[in-house]
Write a protein that holds these residues in place. Structure first.
Motif, PDB file in Angstrom:
ATOM      1  N   ASP A   1       3.271  13.780 -10.265  1.00  0.00           N
ATOM      2  CA  ASP A   1       4.099  15.001 -10.275  1.00  0.00           C
ATOM      3  C   ASP A   1       4.740  15.151 -11.638  1.00  0.00           C
ATOM      4  OD1 ASP A   1       3.428  15.401  -7.705  1.00  0.00           O
ATOM      5  OD2 ASP A   1       5.234  14.458  -6.857  1.00  0.00           O
ATOM      6  N   ASP A   2       4.352  16.232 -12.342  1.00  0.00           N
ATOM      7  CA  ASP A   2       4.978  16.506 -13.633  1.00  0.00           C
ATOM      8  C   ASP A   2       6.399  17.006 -13.434  1.00  0.00           C
ATOM      9  OD1 ASP A   2       1.889  17.776 -14.940  1.00  0.00           O
ATOM     10  OD2 ASP A   2       2.693  15.744 -14.913  1.00  0.00           O
ATOM     11  N   PHE A   3       6.606  17.746 -12.377  1.00  0.00           N
ATOM     12  CA  PHE A   3       7.957  18.222 -12.078  1.00  0.00           C
ATOM     13  C   PHE A   3       8.103  18.302 -10.564  1.00  0.00           C
ATOM     14  CE2 PHE A   3       5.182  21.833 -12.496  1.00  0.00           C
ATOM     15  CZ  PHE A   3       5.509  22.643 -11.427  1.00  0.00           C
ATOM     16  N   GLU A   4       9.295  18.261 -10.112  1.00  0.00           N
ATOM     17  CA  GLU A   4       9.586  18.271  -8.678  1.00  0.00           C
ATOM     18  C   GLU A   4      10.160  19.637  -8.295  1.00  0.00           C
ATOM     19  OE1 GLU A   4       8.991  16.231  -5.335  1.00  0.00           O
ATOM     20  OE2 GLU A   4       8.743  15.330  -7.316  1.00  0.00           O
ATOM     21  N   ILE A   5       9.591  20.227  -7.250  1.00  0.00           N
ATOM     22  CA  ILE A   5      10.043  21.545  -6.785  1.00  0.00           C
ATOM     23  C   ILE A   5      11.066  21.334  -5.687  1.00  0.00           C
ATOM     24  CG2 ILE A   5       9.333  23.715  -5.711  1.00  0.00           C
ATOM     25  CD1 ILE A   5       6.596  23.328  -6.977  1.00  0.00           C
ATOM     26  N   ASP A   6      12.184  21.967  -5.836  1.00  0.00           N
ATOM     27  CA  ASP A   6      13.234  21.877  -4.829  1.00  0.00           C
ATOM     28  C   ASP A   6      12.874  22.788  -3.649  1.00  0.00           C
ATOM     29  OD1 ASP A   6      15.472  21.347  -3.480  1.00  0.00           O
ATOM     30  OD2 ASP A   6      16.853  22.443  -4.791  1.00  0.00           O
ATOM     31  N   GLY A   7      12.816  22.217  -2.455  1.00  0.00           N
ATOM     32  CA  GLY A   7      12.391  22.987  -1.276  1.00  0.00           C
ATOM     33  C   GLY A   7      13.518  23.542  -0.444  1.00  0.00           C
ATOM     34  N   ASP A   8      14.728  23.535  -0.987  1.00  0.00           N
ATOM     35  CA  ASP A   8      15.850  24.048  -0.178  1.00  0.00           C
ATOM     36  C   ASP A   8      15.810  25.559  -0.020  1.00  0.00           C
ATOM     37  OD1 ASP A   8      16.669  21.465   0.001  1.00  0.00           O
ATOM     38  OD2 ASP A   8      18.095  21.595  -1.681  1.00  0.00           O
ATOM     39  N   ASN A   9      15.355  26.268  -1.066  1.00  0.00           N
ATOM     40  CA  ASN A   9      15.369  27.736  -1.037  1.00  0.00           C
ATOM     41  C   ASN A   9      14.016  28.331  -0.616  1.00  0.00           C
ATOM     42  OD1 ASN A   9      18.001  27.656  -2.016  1.00  0.00           O
ATOM     43  ND2 ASN A   9      17.292  27.575  -4.148  1.00  0.00           N
TER      44      ASN A   9
ATOM     45  N   ARG B   1       0.832  -1.204   0.000  1.00  0.00           N
ATOM     46  CA  ARG B   1       0.000   0.000   0.000  1.00  0.00           C
ATOM     47  C   ARG B   1       0.867   1.254   0.000  1.00  0.00           C
ATOM     48  NH1 ARG B   1      -2.281  -0.782   4.519  1.00  0.00           N
ATOM     49  NH2 ARG B   1      -3.546  -2.508   3.789  1.00  0.00           N
ATOM     50  N   GLU B   2       1.904   1.262   0.810  1.00  0.00           N
ATOM     51  CA  GLU B   2       2.803   2.410   0.841  1.00  0.00           C
ATOM     52  C   GLU B   2       3.523   2.583  -0.503  1.00  0.00           C
ATOM     53  OE1 GLU B   2       5.453   1.856   4.044  1.00  0.00           O
ATOM     54  OE2 GLU B   2       3.938   2.129   5.619  1.00  0.00           O
ATOM     55  N   GLU B   3       3.902   1.468  -1.083  1.00  0.00           N
ATOM     56  CA  GLU B   3       4.583   1.553  -2.386  1.00  0.00           C
ATOM     57  C   GLU B   3       3.649   2.125  -3.449  1.00  0.00           C
ATOM     58  OE1 GLU B   3       7.825   1.048  -5.018  1.00  0.00           O
ATOM     59  OE2 GLU B   3       7.655   0.991  -2.829  1.00  0.00           O
ATOM     60  N   GLY B   4       2.361   1.729  -3.381  1.00  0.00           N
ATOM     61  CA  GLY B   4       1.398   2.271  -4.338  1.00  0.00           C
ATOM     62  C   GLY B   4       1.203   3.761  -4.183  1.00  0.00           C
ATOM     63  N   LEU B   5       1.128   4.234  -2.905  1.00  0.00           N
ATOM     64  CA  LEU B   5       0.990   5.670  -2.686  1.00  0.00           C
ATOM     65  C   LEU B   5       2.220   6.430  -3.179  1.00  0.00           C
ATOM     66  CD1 LEU B   5      -0.582   5.644   0.898  1.00  0.00           C
ATOM     67  CD2 LEU B   5      -1.723   6.273  -1.227  1.00  0.00           C
ATOM     68  N   ARG B   6       3.379   5.853  -2.951  1.00  0.00           N
ATOM     69  CA  ARG B   6       4.595   6.532  -3.399  1.00  0.00           C
ATOM     70  C   ARG B   6       4.674   6.608  -4.922  1.00  0.00           C
ATOM     71  NH1 ARG B   6       9.560   5.349  -4.967  1.00  0.00           N
ATOM     72  NH2 ARG B   6       9.163   3.108  -4.909  1.00  0.00           N
ATOM     73  N   LEU B   7       4.343   5.488  -5.588  1.00  0.00           N
ATOM     74  CA  LEU B   7       4.360   5.492  -7.054  1.00  0.00           C
ATOM     75  C   LEU B   7       3.314   6.434  -7.622  1.00  0.00           C
ATOM     76  CD1 LEU B   7       4.833   1.693  -7.831  1.00  0.00           C
ATOM     77  CD2 LEU B   7       6.526   3.500  -8.025  1.00  0.00           C
ATOM     78  N   ALA B   8       2.130   6.498  -6.963  1.00  0.00           N
ATOM     79  CA  ALA B   8       1.098   7.429  -7.434  1.00  0.00           C
ATOM     80  C   ALA B   8       1.575   8.858  -7.341  1.00  0.00           C
ATOM     81  CB  ALA B   8      -0.190   7.240  -6.634  1.00  0.00           C
ATOM     82  N   GLY B   9       2.280   9.169  -6.256  1.00  0.00           N
ATOM     83  CA  GLY B   9       2.815  10.525  -6.123  1.00  0.00           C
ATOM     84  C   GLY B   9       3.855  10.831  -7.171  1.00  0.00           C
ATOM     85  N   GLU B  10       4.691   9.817  -7.490  1.00  0.00           N
ATOM     86  CA  GLU B  10       5.713  10.052  -8.520  1.00  0.00           C
ATOM     87  C   GLU B  10       5.091  10.215  -9.901  1.00  0.00           C
ATOM     88  OE1 GLU B  10       8.419   6.892  -8.266  1.00  0.00           O
ATOM     89  OE2 GLU B  10       9.323   7.515  -6.370  1.00  0.00           O
TER      90      GLU B  10
ATOM     91  N   ALA C   1       3.159  24.803   2.992  1.00  0.00           N
ATOM     92  CA  ALA C   1       2.084  24.897   2.000  1.00  0.00           C
ATOM     93  C   ALA C   1       2.309  23.893   0.858  1.00  0.00           C
ATOM     94  CB  ALA C   1       2.024  26.318   1.440  1.00  0.00           C
ATOM     95  N   LEU C   2       3.579  23.717   0.443  1.00  0.00           N
ATOM     96  CA  LEU C   2       3.881  22.750  -0.616  1.00  0.00           C
ATOM     97  C   LEU C   2       3.544  21.331  -0.180  1.00  0.00           C
ATOM     98  CD1 LEU C   2       5.127  22.123  -3.367  1.00  0.00           C
ATOM     99  CD2 LEU C   2       7.364  22.037  -2.250  1.00  0.00           C
ATOM    100  N   ASN C   3       3.830  20.992   1.057  1.00  0.00           N
ATOM    101  CA  ASN C   3       3.491  19.657   1.553  1.00  0.00           C
ATOM    102  C   ASN C   3       1.988  19.444   1.576  1.00  0.00           C
ATOM    103  OD1 ASN C   3       6.195  19.045   1.889  1.00  0.00           O
ATOM    104  ND2 ASN C   3       6.245  19.737   4.029  1.00  0.00           N
ATOM    105  N   GLU C   4       1.244  20.482   1.982  1.00  0.00           N
ATOM    106  CA  GLU C   4      -0.213  20.365   1.997  1.00  0.00           C
ATOM    107  C   GLU C   4      -0.764  20.156   0.586  1.00  0.00           C
ATOM    108  OE1 GLU C   4      -2.342  20.180   4.422  1.00  0.00           O
ATOM    109  OE2 GLU C   4      -0.780  20.284   5.965  1.00  0.00           O
ATOM    110  N   ILE C   5      -0.183  20.876  -0.380  1.00  0.00           N
ATOM    111  CA  ILE C   5      -0.628  20.725  -1.779  1.00  0.00           C
ATOM    112  C   ILE C   5      -0.349  19.311  -2.267  1.00  0.00           C
ATOM    113  CG2 ILE C   5      -0.173  21.468  -4.148  1.00  0.00           C
ATOM    114  CD1 ILE C   5       0.321  24.281  -2.997  1.00  0.00           C
TER     115      ILE C   5
ATOM    116  N   ALA D   1      -4.251  12.675  -2.373  1.00  0.00           N
ATOM    117  CA  ALA D   1      -5.585  12.241  -1.947  1.00  0.00           C
ATOM    118  C   ALA D   1      -6.578  12.288  -3.108  1.00  0.00           C
ATOM    119  CB  ALA D   1      -6.060  13.132  -0.795  1.00  0.00           C
ATOM    120  N   LEU D   2      -6.506  13.345  -3.905  1.00  0.00           N
ATOM    121  CA  LEU D   2      -7.411  13.433  -5.062  1.00  0.00           C
ATOM    122  C   LEU D   2      -7.165  12.304  -6.062  1.00  0.00           C
ATOM    123  CD1 LEU D   2      -7.383  17.289  -5.715  1.00  0.00           C
ATOM    124  CD2 LEU D   2      -9.274  15.930  -4.851  1.00  0.00           C
TER     125      LEU D   2
END
Length: 680
Positions: free
Chosen positions: A486-494, A474-483, A502-506, A512-513
């Protein structure tokens, strides 16, 4: 010279077959209906056409024979002499000359009778002239029947000749019969030449191919040659002589040092000296075969002297002088039984061919044109210091490592070697566990127990392992769904902490959607019409719709009425009023007890609805080279229209030929004598 393709010659029919072919074609492809009432000019043209058509067909057939057979002066001298040896050049030319003469005679006969037909004064006279013309043509063909039969036999034999390219790199094997020529050829090529322990097993030339340094070489096995005068040699021996005389190749003269072939070394040396004039300007090698029976060093003094004389003659053909390995290039030993030295003989012969070709090209006039295009730059010395060639130490170390790896590979035992050591196939069984990666090699052959210490090994399995596995999936499925989402990954270092939160909530909301959408797709929630089996809680009702519309300030009565009318019409057949005897005003029958029955109405409505139903129209999908639906519909209509006439004639296809009259009168009527069944 042209290399001729003997396998492309057309079959030569016999005299009778050619007459039948041409006359049948004349009958089928020229008009057959003529009457006495026709004008005389029309009658003349009718029969002149038949004579000309027959003459043209005979001319085409005979011209094809004359043109397709090779002219001995226009092909390679090897082919010319080989044909002379096999078929006698005089007979061959005489047969072709007779065919050419027959062609000219037929043309002359046709010309004469066409001139006579121009002055024919009646149907009978014109027909007699036509019959006479065709009869004389057929007589000419029948006279050359033996020549046609001879040419057909020659064609069949020529088609079986091997395809020898005179300009290709060639290795030619010659010698006495039964000295191992065919065995050597079978070893170095894929040719399957018959090998038997008696003389003259090989009765014709055989061709095989081998490769050396990414180049293709042609190997020719010749029949055995005996040491006797030239005029006493038979056709089999003359094939070898022809190949030696005309093919530019490396010659391997096989010498049986053991004498098991039935001929002594002295007899073989005499043959070598009698045909050595054929070895001029060709790389020559003396191959001492069957050294498994007799070593070269163990020969008598006389035999050694004869072998040295042959070696001296072979050295004269060596292009490069002063080579210390010259003797090894002209005198080699081998054994086709043990395969000792076989590859060395092949490689040496190929090298000799390459050296000779390079030497010839260097002596040609074209080499100057090639050398003018090259410029070799020689650096000038800048000082008197010597700078010898130096190999870096790293290169030497790497070379040593590579050599060690190669030695290990050679020492490594293969599965086949282990099988041979342990009893062979059917006895040795390969172990599938020896490649296991374990901490200790001794564990590889251990047997996994089912019972240990009185307990079943399966009892030691974690009882929660299945639940943990499902949780991980189940965890693997959620992780793959998230990958995937995501069309692109936003770097959160800056980013600031608020932006990162807010990015985590989005991202959580997006995951979930996606999960909710996939759940809906797996159920019936995404379907436009909700079946009753999924609406078990009765949520999608008209009452609920009325409450929602009322809450919006709208009147729900018309919407509810429309929904109910659709459900009623969907569940019932269409009704209509029936005015008939025994029916009431509302279309219902009156029973004896006064009660109405709508059984008749129901039956009539069902039958009428069925009678008015239509077959579903097949939807036309554009494609198959059509740009749109309209163009494809038009093409379908044109196709149906084109086969309408064919279907009307009840034909299976375009090639179906309807013969209206199976026995036409002009072919099956008239008086015929006894035994006269020919309709021509």
């Amino acid at each position: 010279m042209v290399q001729f393709n003997f396998k492309g010659i057309t079959v030569v029919p016999s005299g009778k077959e050619m007459v039948d072919i041409i006359l049948s074609r004349t009958q089928r492809q020229t008009p057959t209906v003529v009457h006495k009432g026709y004008a005389i000019n029309r009658l003349r043209q009718f029969y002149m056409r038949k004579v000309r058509f027959t003459q043209q067909n005979f001319h085409d057939k005979l011209s094809a024979i004359v043109d397709e057979f090779p002219r001995l002066e226009g092909i390679h001298p090897f082919y010319s002499d080989l044909l002379h040896v096999l078929y006698n050049k005089d007979h061959y030319k005489l047969a072709l000359g007779q065919v050419n003469t027959a062609r000219n005679l037929i043309s002359k006969v046709a010309k004469d009778y066409v001139r006579l037909l121009k002055y024919g004064d009646s149907l009978y006279r014109c027909k007699c002239l036509k019959v006479a013309a065709l009869g004389r043509m057929c007589t000419v063909i029948k006279r050359i029947g033996p020549s046609l039969a001879y040419l057909e036999q020659v064609r069949q034999h020529m088609a079986r000749l091997p395809s020898i390219d005179p300009n290709m790199r060639t290795i030619l094997i010659c010698g006495y019969p039964n000295v191992g020529k065919s065995s050597f050829m079978n070893k170095i090529t894929r040719a399957d030449v018959d090998v038997q322990p008696y003389a003259f097993t090989t009765k014709s030339l055989f061709v095989g191919h081998t490769d050396y340094k990414y180049l293709r070489y042609q190997v020719i096995d010749t029949p055995g040659i005996l040491d006797r005068p030239f005029e006493d040699r038979n056709i089999i021996e003359m094939c070898s002589i022809t190949a030696l005389a005309h093919l530019r190749s490396a010659v391997l003269f096989f010498l049986d040092v053991s004498g098991s072939c039935g001929y002594t070394v002295a007899q073989q040396a005499a043959l070598f000296h009698s045909i050595k004039s054929l070895f001029l300007n060709k790389p020559l090698m003396v191959v001492c075969n069957k050294i498994d029976l007799q070593q070269l060093n163990a020969l008598s003094e006389d035999d050694k002297r004869l072998v040295d004389e042959m070696k001296a003659e072979a050295l004269k053909t060596l292009q490069i002088g002063g080579d210390p390995n010259a003797e090894q290039q002209v005198l080699v030993t081998m054994s086709t039984l043990t395969e000792e030295g076989v590859i060395n003989v092949k490689n040496t012969a190929c090298e000799r061919i390459l050296d000779q070709r390079v030497e010839i090209k260097m002596k040609s006039k074209k080499i100057n044109d090639c050398l003018n295009r090259f410029h070799v730059a020689m650096p000038k010395p800048r000082d008197g210091k010597e700078r010898p060639v130096c190999i870096p130490q790293q290169v030497l170390e790497q070379r040593a490592k590579d050599q060690e790896v190669e030695k290990e590979k050679e020492k490594r035992k293969l599965e086949k070697d282990l099988e041979n050591e342990n009893g062979g196939a059917g006895v040795y069984s390969a172990s599938l566990k020896k490649h296991y990666l374990l901490a200790n090699d001794e564990w590889k052959e251990d047997i996994i127990p089912e019972i240990i210490d009185g307990h079943n090994v399966a009892d030691f399995m974690d009882p929660d392992i299945l639940e943990r596995l499902e949780e991980l999936e189940r965890e693997e499925g959620l992780r793959l769904a998230g990958e995937e989402g995501d069309d692109f990954e936003i770097d959160g270092d800056n980013m600031t902490p608020e932006e990162r939160e807010a990015l985590n909530e989005i991202r959580k909301r997006k995951k979930a959607l996606i999960q909710e959408h996939r759940i809906k797709k797996s159920t019936a929630e995404s379907r436009p019409i909700v079946p009753r089996k999924f609406d078990k809680d009765r949520q999608f009702t008209t009452e609920r719709m009325g409450r929602q519309l009322s809450g919006l300030g709208l009147d729900p009565s018309k919407a509810i009425e429309r929904v109910r009318s659709r459900s009623v019409s969907r569940g019932r057949k269409r009704e209509r009023s029936v005015a008939a005897d025994g029916a009431g005003d509302d279309g219902m029958e009156i029973d004896n007890d006064g009660k109405g029955s709508n059984k008749r109405l129901r039956l009539r409505s069902v039958s009428r609805s069925r009678s008015r139903s239509r077959a579903p129209v097949e939807e036309v999908i554009p494609g198959e080279g059509f740009k749109d639906k309209e163009q494809k519909v038009k093409a379908i209509k044109l196709g149906k229209k084109s086969v309408k006439k064919r279907n009307k004639d009840a034909r299976k296809g375009e090639a179906d030929r309807v013969i209206l009259n199976m026995m036409p009168k002009h072919l099956f009527s008239g008086k015929r004598g006894i035994g006269k069944t020919s309709r021509r």
